[in-house]
Design a protein around this motif. Structure first.
Motif, PDB file in Angstrom:
ATOM      1  N   VAL A   1     -21.037 -23.121  49.914  1.00 13.23           N
ATOM      2  CA  VAL A   1     -22.642 -22.664  48.984  1.00 13.23           C
ATOM      3  C   VAL A   1     -22.354 -24.023  48.175  1.00 13.23           C
ATOM      4  O   VAL A   1     -23.830 -24.085  47.826  1.00 13.23           O
ATOM      5  N   HIS A   2     -22.391 -25.540  48.551  1.00 17.50           N
ATOM      6  CA  HIS A   2     -22.623 -26.753  48.099  1.00 17.50           C
ATOM      7  C   HIS A   2     -22.760 -27.040  48.479  1.00 17.50           C
ATOM      8  O   HIS A   2     -22.776 -28.315  48.520  1.00 17.50           O
ATOM      9  N   GLN A   3     -23.145 -26.866  49.937  1.00 21.18           N
ATOM     10  CA  GLN A   3     -23.995 -27.907  50.337  1.00 21.18           C
ATOM     11  C   GLN A   3     -25.621 -28.221  50.405  1.00 21.18           C
ATOM     12  O   GLN A   3     -25.751 -27.244  49.515  1.00 21.18           O
ATOM     13  N   THR A   4     -26.113 -29.590  50.354  1.00 13.62           N
ATOM     14  CA  THR A   4     -26.999 -30.317  50.044  1.00 13.62           C
ATOM     15  C   THR A   4     -28.034 -29.362  50.639  1.00 13.62           C
ATOM     16  O   THR A   4     -30.240 -29.330  49.799  1.00 13.62           O
ATOM     17  N   LEU A   5     -28.673 -29.027  51.257  1.00 14.08           N
ATOM     18  CA  LEU A   5     -29.640 -28.326  52.386  1.00 14.08           C
ATOM     19  C   LEU A   5     -30.095 -26.959  50.589  1.00 14.08           C
ATOM     20  O   LEU A   5     -29.744 -26.052  50.024  1.00 14.08           O
ATOM     21  N   PRO A   6     -31.587 -27.223  50.670  1.00 10.14           N
ATOM     22  CA  PRO A   6     -32.452 -26.233  49.972  1.00 10.14           C
ATOM     23  C   PRO A   6     -31.550 -24.263  50.184  1.00 10.14           C
ATOM     24  O   PRO A   6     -31.521 -24.353  51.701  1.00 10.14           O
ATOM     25  N   ASP A   7     -31.790 -23.782  49.267  1.00  8.50           N
ATOM     26  CA  ASP A   7     -31.317 -22.506  49.797  1.00  8.50           C
ATOM     27  C   ASP A   7     -32.325 -21.484  50.956  1.00  8.50           C
ATOM     28  O   ASP A   7     -32.224 -20.782  51.800  1.00  8.50           O
ATOM     29  N   GLU A   8     -33.481 -21.920  50.440  1.00  9.60           N
ATOM     30  CA  GLU A   8     -34.670 -21.737  51.873  1.00  9.60           C
ATOM     31  C   GLU A   8     -33.996 -21.850  53.101  1.00  9.60           C
ATOM     32  O   GLU A   8     -34.627 -21.219  54.076  1.00  9.60           O
ATOM     33  N   ASP A   9     -33.903 -22.931  53.114  1.00 13.51           N
ATOM     34  CA  ASP A   9     -33.210 -23.804  54.446  1.00 13.51           C
ATOM     35  C   ASP A   9     -31.592 -23.010  55.146  1.00 13.51           C
ATOM     36  O   ASP A   9     -31.723 -22.797  56.696  1.00 13.51           O
ATOM     37  N   ILE A  10     -30.934 -22.905  54.478  1.00 12.29           N
ATOM     38  CA  ILE A  10     -29.573 -22.118  54.143  1.00 12.29           C
ATOM     39  C   ILE A  10     -29.032 -20.740  54.582  1.00 12.29           C
ATOM     40  O   ILE A  10     -29.625 -20.063  52.895  1.00 12.29           O
ATOM     41  N   GLU A  11     -28.157 -20.189  55.203  1.00  8.12           N
ATOM     42  CA  GLU A  11     -27.772 -18.898  54.747  1.00  8.12           C
ATOM     43  C   GLU A  11     -25.946 -19.000  55.267  1.00  8.12           C
ATOM     44  O   GLU A  11     -26.239 -18.861  56.337  1.00  8.12           O
ATOM     45  N   ILE A  12     -25.500 -18.726  54.625  1.00  6.48           N
ATOM     46  CA  ILE A  12     -24.432 -18.354  54.814  1.00  6.48           C
ATOM     47  C   ILE A  12     -23.673 -16.798  55.170  1.00  6.48           C
ATOM     48  O   ILE A  12     -24.039 -16.210  53.946  1.00  6.48           O
ATOM     49  N   ILE A  13     -23.162 -16.657  56.131  1.00  4.75           N
ATOM     50  CA  ILE A  13     -23.081 -15.195  56.405  1.00  4.75           C
ATOM     51  C   ILE A  13     -20.911 -14.975  56.760  1.00  4.75           C
ATOM     52  O   ILE A  13     -20.846 -15.877  57.682  1.00  4.75           O
ATOM     53  N   ALA A  14     -20.474 -14.600  55.939  1.00  6.51           N
ATOM     54  CA  ALA A  14     -19.490 -14.710  55.573  1.00  6.51           C
ATOM     55  C   ALA A  14     -18.598 -13.640  56.257  1.00  6.51           C
ATOM     56  O   ALA A  14     -19.312 -11.596  55.232  1.00  6.51           O
ATOM     57  N   VAL A  15     -18.059 -12.725  57.302  1.00  2.00           N
ATOM     58  CA  VAL A  15     -17.581 -11.652  58.300  1.00  2.00           C
ATOM     59  C   VAL A  15     -16.092 -11.402  57.874  1.00  2.00           C
ATOM     60  O   VAL A  15     -15.457 -11.909  57.523  1.00  2.00           O
ATOM     61  N   ASP A  16     -15.999 -10.665  56.893  1.00  2.00           N
ATOM     62  CA  ASP A  16     -14.122  -9.823  56.830  1.00  2.00           C
ATOM     63  C   ASP A  16     -14.330  -8.934  58.055  1.00  2.00           C
ATOM     64  O   ASP A  16     -14.667  -8.034  57.974  1.00  2.00           O
ATOM     65  N   ASP A  17     -13.181  -9.587  58.415  1.00  2.17           N
ATOM     66  CA  ASP A  17     -12.640  -8.581  60.147  1.00  2.17           C
ATOM     67  C   ASP A  17     -11.509  -7.479  59.439  1.00  2.17           C
ATOM     68  O   ASP A  17     -10.400  -8.166  59.728  1.00  2.17           O
ATOM     69  N   ALA A  18     -11.801  -6.756  58.409  1.00  2.00           N
ATOM     70  CA  ALA A  18     -10.705  -5.535  58.056  1.00  2.00           C
ATOM     71  C   ALA A  18      -9.673  -6.279  57.405  1.00  2.00           C
ATOM     72  O   ALA A  18      -8.398  -6.267  57.996  1.00  2.00           O
ATOM     73  N   SER A  19      -9.692  -7.416  56.537  1.00  2.00           N
ATOM     74  CA  SER A  19      -8.679  -8.356  55.772  1.00  2.00           C
ATOM     75  C   SER A  19      -7.888  -6.721  55.376  1.00  2.00           C
ATOM     76  O   SER A  19      -8.754  -5.589  54.592  1.00  2.00           O
ATOM     77  N   THR A  20      -6.608  -7.403  55.298  1.00  2.00           N
ATOM     78  CA  THR A  20      -5.620  -6.703  54.234  1.00  2.00           C
ATOM     79  C   THR A  20      -5.233  -7.059  52.473  1.00  2.00           C
ATOM     80  O   THR A  20      -5.004  -6.441  51.623  1.00  2.00           O
ATOM     81  N   ASP A  21      -5.818  -7.954  52.580  1.00  2.00           N
ATOM     82  CA  ASP A  21      -5.537  -9.049  51.052  1.00  2.00           C
ATOM     83  C   ASP A  21      -7.006  -9.225  50.489  1.00  2.00           C
ATOM     84  O   ASP A  21      -7.621  -8.025  50.648  1.00  2.00           O
ATOM     85  N   ASN A  22      -7.491  -9.718  49.672  1.00  2.00           N
ATOM     86  CA  ASN A  22      -8.211  -9.211  48.778  1.00  2.00           C
ATOM     87  C   ASN A  22      -9.801 -10.247  48.743  1.00  2.00           C
ATOM     88  O   ASN A  22     -10.785 -10.841  48.490  1.00  2.00           O
ATOM     89  N   SER A  23      -9.701 -10.639  50.392  1.00  2.00           N
ATOM     90  CA  SER A  23     -10.486 -12.330  50.751  1.00  2.00           C
ATOM     91  C   SER A  23     -12.296 -11.206  50.843  1.00  2.00           C
ATOM     92  O   SER A  23     -13.035 -12.320  50.603  1.00  2.00           O
ATOM     93  N   PHE A  24     -12.410  -9.812  50.633  1.00  2.00           N
ATOM     94  CA  PHE A  24     -13.794  -9.246  50.605  1.00  2.00           C
ATOM     95  C   PHE A  24     -14.028  -9.419  49.223  1.00  2.00           C
ATOM     96  O   PHE A  24     -15.324  -9.731  48.944  1.00  2.00           O
ATOM     97  N   ALA A  25     -12.891  -8.707  48.479  1.00  2.00           N
ATOM     98  CA  ALA A  25     -13.348  -9.048  46.819  1.00  2.00           C
ATOM     99  C   ALA A  25     -14.312 -10.490  46.710  1.00  2.00           C
ATOM    100  O   ALA A  25     -14.867 -11.252  46.071  1.00  2.00           O
ATOM    101  N   LEU A  26     -12.813 -11.465  47.364  1.00  2.00           N
ATOM    102  CA  LEU A  26     -13.482 -13.077  46.269  1.00  2.00           C
ATOM    103  C   LEU A  26     -14.890 -13.374  47.132  1.00  2.00           C
ATOM    104  O   LEU A  26     -15.453 -13.703  46.478  1.00  2.00           O
ATOM    105  N   MET A  27     -15.319 -12.635  48.428  1.00  2.00           N
ATOM    106  CA  MET A  27     -16.441 -12.536  49.425  1.00  2.00           C
ATOM    107  C   MET A  27     -17.594 -12.181  48.595  1.00  2.00           C
ATOM    108  O   MET A  27     -18.597 -12.460  47.831  1.00  2.00           O
ATOM    109  N   LYS A  28     -17.190 -10.767  47.947  1.00  2.00           N
ATOM    110  CA  LYS A  28     -18.362 -10.436  47.392  1.00  2.00           C
ATOM    111  C   LYS A  28     -18.900 -11.131  45.470  1.00  2.00           C
ATOM    112  O   LYS A  28     -20.131 -11.581  45.046  1.00  2.00           O
ATOM    113  N   GLU A  29     -18.163 -11.954  45.226  1.00  2.00           N
ATOM    114  CA  GLU A  29     -18.191 -12.758  43.747  1.00  2.00           C
ATOM    115  C   GLU A  29     -18.967 -14.143  44.239  1.00  2.00           C
ATOM    116  O   GLU A  29     -19.704 -14.358  43.759  1.00  2.00           O
ATOM    117  N   TYR A  30     -18.686 -13.909  45.794  1.00  2.00           N
ATOM    118  CA  TYR A  30     -19.818 -15.764  45.993  1.00  2.00           C
ATOM    119  C   TYR A  30     -21.182 -15.414  45.848  1.00  2.00           C
ATOM    120  O   TYR A  30     -21.946 -15.564  45.870  1.00  2.00           O
TER     121      TYR A  30
END
Length: 377
Positions: free
Chosen positions: A28-57
């Motif tokens: 998220v702190h990459q030097t590219l501007p928002d219009e140039d980059i999309e970060i697609i994080a895919v939760d693979d059915a985690s059993t911990d709170n990975s997806f909740a953390l991803m939703k915060e981002y």
């Protein structure tokens, strides 16, 4: 509007010890501007709170970050396929969820592409065993002899020493080939917060580029990507941090892990025949198969401390399939040059008699264990 770059992050149970946080913060702190980059994080059915953390981002960086959830665990291949389904970028990048990159990583790679006209750009990486931005052991992921406008000799060099797939970016057509993603434009959602219906739709309509439900999914398909490239460039700087820890796939040996190597090896051959490059690069493809399918699998399965069920028959069948697939593989020039002399001796023994090989190896391993126990090297 499509982004210039889509970065796909497959995530499974990475929330502990700030592993996922280090990865996502670096993105998220990459030097590219928002219009140039999309970060697609895919939760693979985690059993911990990975997806909740991803939703915060996703809430913090709505124009930059997309969190997707898979209802079923399909390993990294499945998560990458989901990410590719919604990726709108002209360029595609991947990163493992326990690794991280320098703040200008993607800007540097894209700048190199702009300057040279390359459709694939890579760099070196740093092996580290703690969360740090200090450079550790540098691994040269590629060589300058592989770079420039591609020809048969450069393709051969690239097939033999592909380097890590995640330490590169790819023009979209290299990844997709003739496929188009089923669902494009995640940013068309507007708010950046995907509905449950949309999440399910992405899962059900996902593209199938990577093999799913196996490890070593990169190995299975990487040759095809390399041979689609018309111009490859390499930056000799360690801009990617590869985190070494006990839970890493590379450090995990199980029968499932070994069987997945074999599946990936078979897929290397399937891809070469499907896309018509087997005959042109037969020796290189054969050698890749020898190493992934057979040599690495055999010598990972044999040590006593690895608890492999029915080890004797597993290794026997492995040797039989190797010999049936490439009866004269021991004559392969790369095998002769690159495989250790002791391993070649043991392999030759197994090709003659599995029982003799197995008994000799066990005695050799026991003897070395006794020497180590008494302080000898």
């Amino acid at each position: 509007m499509s982004k210039r770059l889509s970065v796909i992050v497959p995530v499974y149970n990475m929330a502990a010890d700030d592993k996922l946080k280090w990865c996502l913060d670096s993105l998220v702190h990459q030097t590219l501007p928002d219009e140039d980059i999309e970060i697609i994080a895919v939760d693979d059915a985690s059993t911990d709170n990975s997806f909740a953390l991803m939703k915060e981002y996703e809430q913090q960086y709505p124009g930059r970050f997309i969190a997707v959830h898979s209802p079923v665990n399909h390993h990294q291949g499945g998560a990458k396929n989901i990410g590719l389904t919604i990726a709108g970028g002209e360029w595609i990048g991947f990163i493992d969820a326990d690794d991280w990159v320098t703040a200008d990583y993607y800007e540097v790679l894209l700048k190199k592409a702009d300057e040279t006209g390359a459709d694939m750009v890579g760099c070196d990486y740093s092996l580290v065993n703690s969360h740090t931005m200090e450079v550790g052991q540098v691994v040269h992921n590629n060589t300058f002899e592989q770079t420039g406008v591609m020809d048969k000799e450069k393709y051969r060099k690239l097939l033999l020493d592909t380097g890590s797939l995640v330490v590169k970016i790819y023009k979209r057509e290299l990844v997709f080939g003739e496929l188009d993603p089923a669902i494009q434009g995640a940013n068309a959602m507007g708010s950046g917060s995907a509905s449950d219906f949309w999440q399910q739709e992405v899962y059900e309509k996902r593209v199938h580029i990577f093999p799913e439900d196996i490890f070593y999914e990169d190995n299975a398909i990487s040759n095809t990507w390399m041979l689609r490239s018309k111009h490859f460039e390499y930056i000799q700087e360690p801009l990617y941090y590869y985190y070494q820890h006990d839970a890493s796939t590379v450090h995990t040996i199980s029968k499932k892990n070994l069987e997945d190597r074999m599946v990936a090896g078979r897929m290397i051959l399937e891809q070469a025949h499907k896309y018509g490059y087997f005959e042109d690069y037969k020796e290189e493809i054969e050698f890749m198969y020898i190493v992934l399918f057979y040599v690495n699998t055999l010598f990972s399965a044999m040590p006593i401390e690895q608890h492999i069920q029915d080890r004797y028959n597993f290794c026997r069948q492995l040797g039989e399939e190797m010999k049936a697939t490439f009866p004269e593989f021991e004559k392969n020039k790369y095998y002769q040059e690159r495989v250790h002399a002791e391993e070649k001796k043991l392999i030759h023994m197994q090709m003659r008699s599995h029982a003799q090989f197995y008994a000799y190896y066990r005695m050799l391993w026991a003897y070395r264990g006794i020497r180590r126990a008494h302080g000898f090297k």
